[in-house]
Design a protein around this motif. Structure first.
Motif, PDB file in Angstrom:
ATOM      1  N   ASP A 146     -55.259  23.675 -18.438  1.00 49.50           N
ATOM      2  CA  ASP A 146     -54.726  23.137 -19.677  1.00 49.50           C
ATOM      3  C   ASP A 146     -54.737  24.221 -20.764  1.00 49.50           C
ATOM      4  O   ASP A 146     -55.798  24.789 -21.055  1.00 49.50           O
ATOM      5  N   PRO A 147     -53.593  24.526 -21.382  1.00 46.75           N
ATOM      6  CA  PRO A 147     -53.567  25.563 -22.433  1.00 46.75           C
ATOM      7  C   PRO A 147     -54.529  25.292 -23.579  1.00 46.75           C
ATOM      8  O   PRO A 147     -54.939  26.232 -24.270  1.00 46.75           O
ATOM      9  N   ALA A 148     -54.893  24.027 -23.804  1.00 44.86           N
ATOM     10  CA  ALA A 148     -55.815  23.715 -24.902  1.00 44.86           C
ATOM     11  C   ALA A 148     -57.160  24.428 -24.733  1.00 44.86           C
ATOM     12  O   ALA A 148     -57.814  24.790 -25.718  1.00 44.86           O
ATOM     13  N   GLU A 149     -57.561  24.635 -23.475  1.00 40.02           N
ATOM     14  CA  GLU A 149     -58.833  25.324 -23.228  1.00 40.02           C
ATOM     15  C   GLU A 149     -58.776  26.773 -23.713  1.00 40.02           C
ATOM     16  O   GLU A 149     -59.722  27.280 -24.331  1.00 40.02           O
ATOM     17  N   LEU A 150     -57.675  27.434 -23.443  1.00 37.94           N
ATOM     18  CA  LEU A 150     -57.516  28.812 -23.898  1.00 37.94           C
ATOM     19  C   LEU A 150     -57.417  28.871 -25.419  1.00 37.94           C
ATOM     20  O   LEU A 150     -57.991  29.770 -26.055  1.00 37.94           O
TER      21      LEU A 150
ATOM     22  N   GLY B 232     -56.919  33.398 -17.148  1.00 43.43           N
ATOM     23  CA  GLY B 232     -56.485  33.172 -15.779  1.00 43.43           C
ATOM     24  C   GLY B 232     -55.163  32.422 -15.811  1.00 43.43           C
ATOM     25  O   GLY B 232     -54.439  32.445 -16.816  1.00 43.43           O
ATOM     26  N   PRO B 233     -54.820  31.700 -14.752  1.00 43.24           N
ATOM     27  CA  PRO B 233     -53.552  30.956 -14.737  1.00 43.24           C
ATOM     28  C   PRO B 233     -53.626  29.691 -15.592  1.00 43.24           C
ATOM     29  O   PRO B 233     -54.485  28.843 -15.384  1.00 43.24           O
ATOM     30  N   PHE B 234     -52.734  29.588 -16.554  1.00 44.20           N
ATOM     31  CA  PHE B 234     -52.596  28.394 -17.375  1.00 44.20           C
ATOM     32  C   PHE B 234     -51.178  27.855 -17.235  1.00 44.20           C
ATOM     33  O   PHE B 234     -50.271  28.581 -16.824  1.00 44.20           O
ATOM     34  N   ARG B 235     -50.988  26.609 -17.574  1.00 43.28           N
ATOM     35  CA  ARG B 235     -49.684  25.975 -17.409  1.00 43.28           C
ATOM     36  C   ARG B 235     -48.710  26.492 -18.462  1.00 43.28           C
ATOM     37  O   ARG B 235     -48.742  26.074 -19.617  1.00 43.28           O
ATOM     38  N   THR B 236     -47.854  27.411 -18.052  1.00 40.65           N
ATOM     39  CA  THR B 236     -46.827  27.949 -18.941  1.00 40.65           C
ATOM     40  C   THR B 236     -45.581  28.228 -18.122  1.00 40.65           C
ATOM     41  O   THR B 236     -45.596  28.206 -16.882  1.00 40.65           O
ATOM     42  N   GLU B 237     -44.468  28.523 -18.817  1.00 36.40           N
ATOM     43  CA  GLU B 237     -43.249  28.919 -18.115  1.00 36.40           C
ATOM     44  C   GLU B 237     -43.467  30.214 -17.341  1.00 36.40           C
ATOM     45  O   GLU B 237     -42.856  30.442 -16.291  1.00 36.40           O
ATOM     46  N   LEU B 238     -44.341  31.089 -17.864  1.00 36.08           N
ATOM     47  CA  LEU B 238     -44.596  32.371 -17.197  1.00 36.08           C
ATOM     48  C   LEU B 238     -45.193  32.156 -15.814  1.00 36.08           C
ATOM     49  O   LEU B 238     -44.697  32.693 -14.820  1.00 36.08           O
ATOM     50  N   THR B 239     -46.265  31.347 -15.730  1.00 34.75           N
ATOM     51  CA  THR B 239     -46.879  31.105 -14.421  1.00 34.75           C
ATOM     52  C   THR B 239     -45.993  30.235 -13.557  1.00 34.75           C
ATOM     53  O   THR B 239     -45.897  30.429 -12.347  1.00 34.75           O
TER      54      THR B 239
ATOM     55  N   ARG C  75     -66.581  41.248 -27.297  1.00 30.22           N
ATOM     56  CA  ARG C  75     -65.539  42.249 -27.047  1.00 30.22           C
ATOM     57  C   ARG C  75     -64.469  41.704 -26.106  1.00 30.22           C
ATOM     58  O   ARG C  75     -63.297  42.061 -26.227  1.00 30.22           O
ATOM     59  N   ARG C  76     -64.868  40.853 -25.178  1.00 34.48           N
ATOM     60  CA  ARG C  76     -63.947  40.272 -24.205  1.00 34.48           C
ATOM     61  C   ARG C  76     -64.299  38.811 -23.944  1.00 34.48           C
ATOM     62  O   ARG C  76     -65.470  38.451 -23.898  1.00 34.48           O
ATOM     63  N   TYR C  77     -63.257  38.015 -23.748  1.00 35.36           N
ATOM     64  CA  TYR C  77     -63.415  36.618 -23.345  1.00 35.36           C
ATOM     65  C   TYR C  77     -62.593  36.402 -22.077  1.00 35.36           C
ATOM     66  O   TYR C  77     -61.361  36.479 -22.108  1.00 35.36           O
ATOM     67  N   SER C  78     -63.270  36.171 -20.965  1.00 32.09           N
ATOM     68  CA  SER C  78     -62.593  35.833 -19.716  1.00 32.09           C
ATOM     69  C   SER C  78     -62.487  34.311 -19.644  1.00 32.09           C
ATOM     70  O   SER C  78     -63.495  33.609 -19.761  1.00 32.09           O
ATOM     71  N   VAL C  79     -61.263  33.803 -19.464  1.00 30.85           N
ATOM     72  CA  VAL C  79     -61.036  32.364 -19.567  1.00 30.85           C
ATOM     73  C   VAL C  79     -60.414  31.835 -18.273  1.00 30.85           C
ATOM     74  O   VAL C  79     -59.263  32.131 -17.956  1.00 30.85           O
TER      75      VAL C  79
END
Length: 262
Positions: free
Chosen positions: A212-216, A169-176, A231-235
């Motif tokens: 927090d990116p650490a969670e991802l 989902g949305p994490f704190r990055t330059e992209l978001t 097969r998939r991890y939704s975060v």
């Protein structure tokens, strides 16, 4: 381990964690990070087959017995009205996000097979959700990653190479953080979508904080190291987007019309 998109953001965070925990990490990007213990910088342009091949040759020299994991973080954001977006921009989004992932996995496959490794493709929550207005280019690319990953997983399971999809989902990055700015830059003066874009950009700005990116990173660690990965991890998908996705389509469209129509 090879991590693309490791020059900043979530890819950089993942590369640091794996290196700190003892993995030999090839941290690849157009502008790779500085060398660090267990971390080798690697210049890589995922849109260039020659660049990908050269990077994999460097990896092979460093891990001649094979590769344990490839994490495909390399990606770019693409937003804007689909009837106005420049073809070159749409082509770049698909080239980096989709074909770039394909090129890296194809080139790395012999090393992965030799090393008993696995592939982690970074999708997004928008890869499984119905696409929202002005997010079409990015959503197209992530829906393609989902389909590509399903087909790839069902092929490579016959040769013992797991394929895992990570859906952040949305994490704190330059992209978001840059989504609102990108939206405002995407619309033409006098466009019939100016008002819609302005309202959508305001909503994107409010949601820019993210998790927090650490969670991802911990989820990626699990997917890379557990004996039997999912097969998939939704975060941490956005609750509002998830709610909208599960509504009947006519209801969701009506809600979007009311929310964004002014």
């Amino acid at each position: 381990m090879l991590i693309t998109g490791a020059g900043g953001g979530l890819g950089s965070a993942a590369a640091r964690v794996f290196a700190e925990r003892g993995w030999q990490v090839f941290a690849a990007d157009l502008v790779p990070p500085e060398p660090a213990p267990n971390q080798t910088p690697l210049t890589l342009d995922v849109t260039s087959t020659a660049s990908v091949s050269a990077a994999i040759d460097t990896v092979a020299a460093g891990v001649p017995d094979g590769l344990g994991c490839v994490v495909n973080f390399a990606g770019v954001l693409g937003v804007g009205p689909l009837v106005e977006i420049e073809e070159d921009l749409l082509r770049r989004v698909l080239d980096v996000n989709v074909l770039g992932t394909y090129r890296v996995n194809k080139a790395a496959f012999p090393l992965l097979r030799a090393g008993g490794g696995r592939i982690l493709n970074i999708s997004s929550e928008v890869g499984w959700q119905r696409a929202l207005p002005l997010n079409g280019p990015y959503a197209m690319s992530k829906h393609a990653i989902e389909a590509y990953s399903d087909a790839l997983r069902r092929e490579l399971m016959f040769v013992g190479v797991p394929v895992v999809v990570i859906q952040p989902g949305p994490f704190r990055t330059e992209l978001t953080g840059g989504a609102a700015k990108a939206l405002n830059a995407a619309v033409r003066p006098g466009s019939p979508f100016e008002a819609l874009t302005a309202r959508t950009a305001r909503l994107a700005g409010r949601a820019a904080a993210g998790a927090d990116p650490a969670e991802l990173t911990e989820v990626i660690w699990t997917a890379a190291t557990t004996a039997r990965p999912r097969r998939r991890y939704s975060v941490r998908p956005d609750r509002g987007r998830r709610f909208l996705h599960h509504l009947p389509t006519p209801v969701a469209d009506a809600m979007l019309r009311r929310t964004l129509g002014g």
